[in-house]
Design an enzyme around this catalytic site. Structure first.
Site, PDB file in Angstrom:
ATOM      1  N   CYS A   1       0.898  -1.433  -0.075  1.00 52.17           N
ATOM      2  CA  CYS A   1       0.133  -0.150  -0.102  1.00 52.17           C
ATOM      3  C   CYS A   1       0.940   1.256   0.081  1.00 52.17           C
ATOM      4  CB  CYS A   1      -1.009  -0.053   1.327  1.00 52.17           C
ATOM      5  SG  CYS A   1      -2.062  -1.479   0.854  1.00 52.17           S
TER       6      CYS A   1
ATOM      7  N   HIS B   1      -1.518   8.742   5.968  1.00 47.84           N
ATOM      8  CA  HIS B   1      -1.771   7.205   5.664  1.00 47.84           C
ATOM      9  C   HIS B   1      -3.097   7.011   6.322  1.00 47.84           C
ATOM     10  CE1 HIS B   1      -1.214   3.378   4.027  1.00 47.84           C
ATOM     11  NE2 HIS B   1      -1.347   2.758   5.139  1.00 47.84           N
TER      12      HIS B   1
ATOM     13  N   HIS C   1      -9.428   2.654   1.576  1.00 49.95           N
ATOM     14  CA  HIS C   1      -8.278   2.457   1.113  1.00 49.95           C
ATOM     15  C   HIS C   1      -8.128   1.806  -0.215  1.00 49.95           C
ATOM     16  CE1 HIS C   1      -3.997   1.200   1.576  1.00 49.95           C
ATOM     17  NE2 HIS C   1      -3.962   1.025   2.727  1.00 49.95           N
TER      18      HIS C   1
END
Lengths: 393, 401
Positions: free
Chosen positions: B160, B293, B330
């Site tokens: 990610c 994040h 996400h």
């Protein structure tokens, strides 16, 4: 400009594991090629260049409960490269060092294991532990964890040029000041479904009864032998390498990367500028009908339209090992420069469409270029030079 | 190379919208609009059934003809590059030796089209080219072909942290002198393979992504793509392309700690932010906004808060911070790309999107996380943070041009 030197190499290939046996295997042309029965209804038998025997425990610092074969090969290459570079795993330079790896297909075995459970038993019976091991970047993560490497960290999945790009970007990371030591290269593990897919695409070499299989640049070539492997290289900024009295095996002086019909020639030009006397190229040729021809023509074009640069190859000996190929070519280049010799390229039936000047095995190259290409259109090149002149001075 | 590297075009496809404008408008509304029951594949017997699925996606017919309708991941990526390249006024010319590169990034590539192979049942007895979905270079080659790229073309995979890393590596190729412009992109599609695996990681919430909220219980994965045209200032100016932002620096590292848990006190995240600041030649005080994040998982949001405090000291309390994951989810390989796009729009429009679902701030996440309305102001320097499975971290710093 900072100068980047190669201080250690860790080859893991079907012809040999470790520096000496890899080089001996390449020289003797000893082939790690064995038959493999392709799965599926056709039941064809093809040749594969697998690494056997291979015992990962020989290369591990600690016991592991689960390691995909991609990680196993990468761990072995890492351990060998560090040892050649006279670095201990606990050395602060290693912990602060960076990693740059590449692969084409990643941990297929674990992806397959994870997903076939779903396929057969349903979503409730998959094994959660497998999934973090099914990422393309799992091997590099495990290496970082095992060796406490908190520095620069890059993983690419760029097909058959992945490890060449990994090496190029490791050099760039040192140039940009992100790291002074990088361990870089790539890995690829043999897996039956990859083999089956390549066979369906008619990419694999067929034995036509003479025992010879992959025939790079040869007029009779009909495909490649699929293999596996890993190659990792320790790259260091020259001053720090000298300060710790590291073995200076070669310098990595240039890199190139491009895409499209002119990609190979452009990449060579970027990595090395114009052709010079004393250059040698380690090509990517593996016996593919079209790719070998394109490579020969590109080398010819780069050297001014005639086949005058000696070309050596691993293909046919090591097997096409995809994400590891470029790194293994690079290690062969380091060996040639460090040992002052080359590997001969024997062409039984030269192909007029592949105008190459085969290496005789007697060259003492000043500069060796590594050329990589992916059938999808991307190419990359590296330039390596001898470092011994510097040592004497 | 001393020349500045700029961003001249942006493109995105997300569950919030078919382009950057729609996505940005939804981010400013700050409501969890991305999430719906997954319809693309059967979720019966799966632990999690709500995701950030894109319900309306209409790829360009030419792309479908070239790629095939079943490769959703590549189509998502190509669609975002079309938007970015129009904004960057890029005109494709045949055979001109374009010094355009492509650096894409993904977690799962086109794995969806190859699921038959991974399940062990490719089409019996006849060639099944869907195996190609397992070669992650596939989308990069298609994008290169679409735009006539003749520079470096590659695909990164750093879980990610991928999308942020792609911007950094685009800069690296330009600094190395091998490209004038690089299409940097991140993409991932929701697929059975990815969803099963991500569910197994036990990092997802069944209800909502609540970054920095004390009630947060996980993230929710989404699909999408983000593309940025990263290029030399000179070439951008030559084409009359907009100078949307300057890429000042980037960092990439690893926690070397655990496959799925963040490092203690966010050590790796702190180090990667310092690395990006050093690369940009900026002091911490120069940063006036952070796009975090902020996944909404219990460990991430605390350790990221600790990391920000460690790097920025007293200045940390003065930095307005957001996470867009409460709104968009996400986005996996696209997360860093879309978050960089949001960071650039914050620079351009002087607005920070609020953190969706942040109603009861966690006392351990005690920084200036933007709540409710968008925060207005003149922001000059934004740092965008990403992290991923395997301990990868990436950070990029964008500034006013």
């Amino acid at each position: 400009m900072k100068r980047v030197v190669v201080t250690g190499v860790g080859p893991v290939s079907s012809v040999g594991i470790g520096r000496q046996s890899f080089w001996t295997g390449l020289q003797e042309g000893c082939s790690g090629v064995t038959p493999f029965d392709v799965a599926g209804p056709t039941h064809t038998r093809r040749m594969a260049a697998r690494i056997e025997p291979f015992n990962v425990a020989d290369y591990l610092e600690t016991v592991k409960t689960y390691l995909d074969r991609t990680s196993q090969l990468a761990f072995a290459a890492f351990s060998l490269a560090l040892e050649e570079a006279n670095l201990s795993p606990t050395d602060p330079a290693v912990k602060a060092g960076g990693l740059s790896l590449g692969t084409a297909y990643g941990p297929l075995a674990t992806e397959h294991l994870f997903f076939s459970d779903f396929h057969r038993k349903g979503p409730r019976l998959v094994k959660p532990i497998l999934f973090p091991h099914a990422y393309s970047n799992t091997p590099i993560s495990l290496l970082a964890m095992e060796y406490g490497m908190t520095g620069y960290h890059l993983h690419n999945a760029s097909g058959w040029i992945a490890s060449t790009l990994a090496l190029a970007l490791a050099v760039q990371a040192i140039q940009e000041g992100h790291a002074t030591l990088m361990v870089a290269g790539g890995f690829e593990a043999f897996h039956p479904i990859l083999f089956q897919a390549l066979d369906q695409e008619n990419r694999l070499a067929r034995d036509e009864g003479d025992g010879e299989v992959a025939r790079p640049y040869d007029r009779r070539r009909n495909g490649f032998v699929a293999g596996e492997g890993a190659g990792l290289v320790v790259l260091e900024e020259e001053q720090t390498a000298r300060a710790r009295k590291a073995p200076l095996l070669a310098r990595l002086t240039g890199f190139g990367a491009a895409w499209g019909p002119a990609a190979r020639c452009t990449a060579l030009q970027q990595a090395a500028g114009a052709w010079q006397e004393g250059d040698l190229i380690i090509g990517h040729a593996n016996g593919s009908r079209e790719e070998d021809r394109r490579e020969a023509l590109a080398i010819c074009e780069w050297s001014g339209g005639t086949a005058k640069v000696p070309v050596a190859i691993l293909g046919g000996r090591v097997g096409e090992s995809f994400g590891a190929t470029g790194a293994l070519q690079t290690i062969a280049a380091v060996e040639m420069l460090d040992r002052g010799t080359t590997i001969p390229l024997t062409l039984q039936v030269p192909d007029p469409e592949c105008p190459v000047a085969p290496a005789t095995g007697k060259e003492r190259p000043r500069r060796v270029l590594v050329l990589s290409a992916d059938p999808g259109g991307a190419a990359a090149a590296l330039a390596l030079e001898r470092s011994e002149d510097e040592l004497l001075a | 190379m001393d020349e500045r590297v700029v961003i001249s075009g942006l493109g995105a496809v997300t569950p919030l919208g078919a382009d950057v404008a729609e996505t940005w408008a939804a981010l400013l509304r700050g409501r969890p609009e991305a999430f719906r029951p997954i319809r693309r594949f059967e979720t019966r017997d799966m632990t999690f059934t709500t995701g950030g699925e894109i319900s309306m996606f209409t790829p360009h017919p030419e792309d479908v003809a070239v790629v095939g309708a079943e490769d959703r991941a590549t189509l998502l990526m190509m669609t975002a590059t079309r938007e970015a390249m129009v904004q960057a006024r890029w005109i494709r010319r045949e055979g001109t030796g374009s010094r355009l590169g492509v650096v894409l990034s993904t977690n799962f590539g086109s794995v969806e089209m190859a699921e038959a192979w991974l399940g062990g049942e490719p089409s019996p007895g006849r060639p099944d080219s869907r195996f190609e979905g397992l070669a992650f270079q596939r989308a990069a080659d298609h994008v290169a072909h679409l735009w006539g790229a003749e520079g470096p073309v590659m695909n990164l995979s750093l879980s990610c942290a991928s999308g942020t890393a792609a911007i950094g590596i685009a800069v690296a190729w330009i600094r190395a002198g091998l490209a004038d412009a690089v299409l940097a992109g991140g993409y991932d599609a929701l697929s059975r393979f990815a969803w099963l695996g991500l569910s197994a990681l036990r990092t997802m919430s069944r209800t909502a992504v609540r970054p920095f909220d004390r009630r947060r219980d996980g993230t929710i994965f989404s699909e999408g793509s983000g593309a940025l045209v990263v290029e030399r200032e000179t070439t951008a100016r030559q084409r009359g392309a907009p100078l949307l932002a300057v890429v000042a620096g980037y960092g990439l590292n690893n926690n070397a700690f655990h496959m799925t848990a963040p490092a203690r006190e966010g050590a790796g995240t702190a180090a990667v932010m310092r690395q990006a600041l050093a690369d940009a030649g900026l002091p911490p005080e120069a940063v006036d906004h952070i796009n975090a994040h902020g996944t909404g998982t219990p460990p991430n949001d605390v350790t990221e808060t600790q990391a920000i405090k460690a790097v920025f000291g007293a200045h940390a309390a003065r930095i307005p911070i957001t996470s867009i994951k409460g709104t968009v989810g996400h986005l996996m390989g696209a997360a860093g790309s879309v978050e960089a796009i949001a960071s650039i729009l914050t620079l351009r429009e002087g607005m920070i999107p609020p953190v969706a679902n942040l109603e009861e701030p966690d006392p351990e996440c005690d920084l200036d996380y933007v709540r409710g309305e968008p925060r207005r102001g003149a922001f000059r320097t934004v740092l965008s943070n990403s992290a991923g499975i395997g301990g990868c971290n990436a950070a990029v710093i964008v500034r006013q041009p």
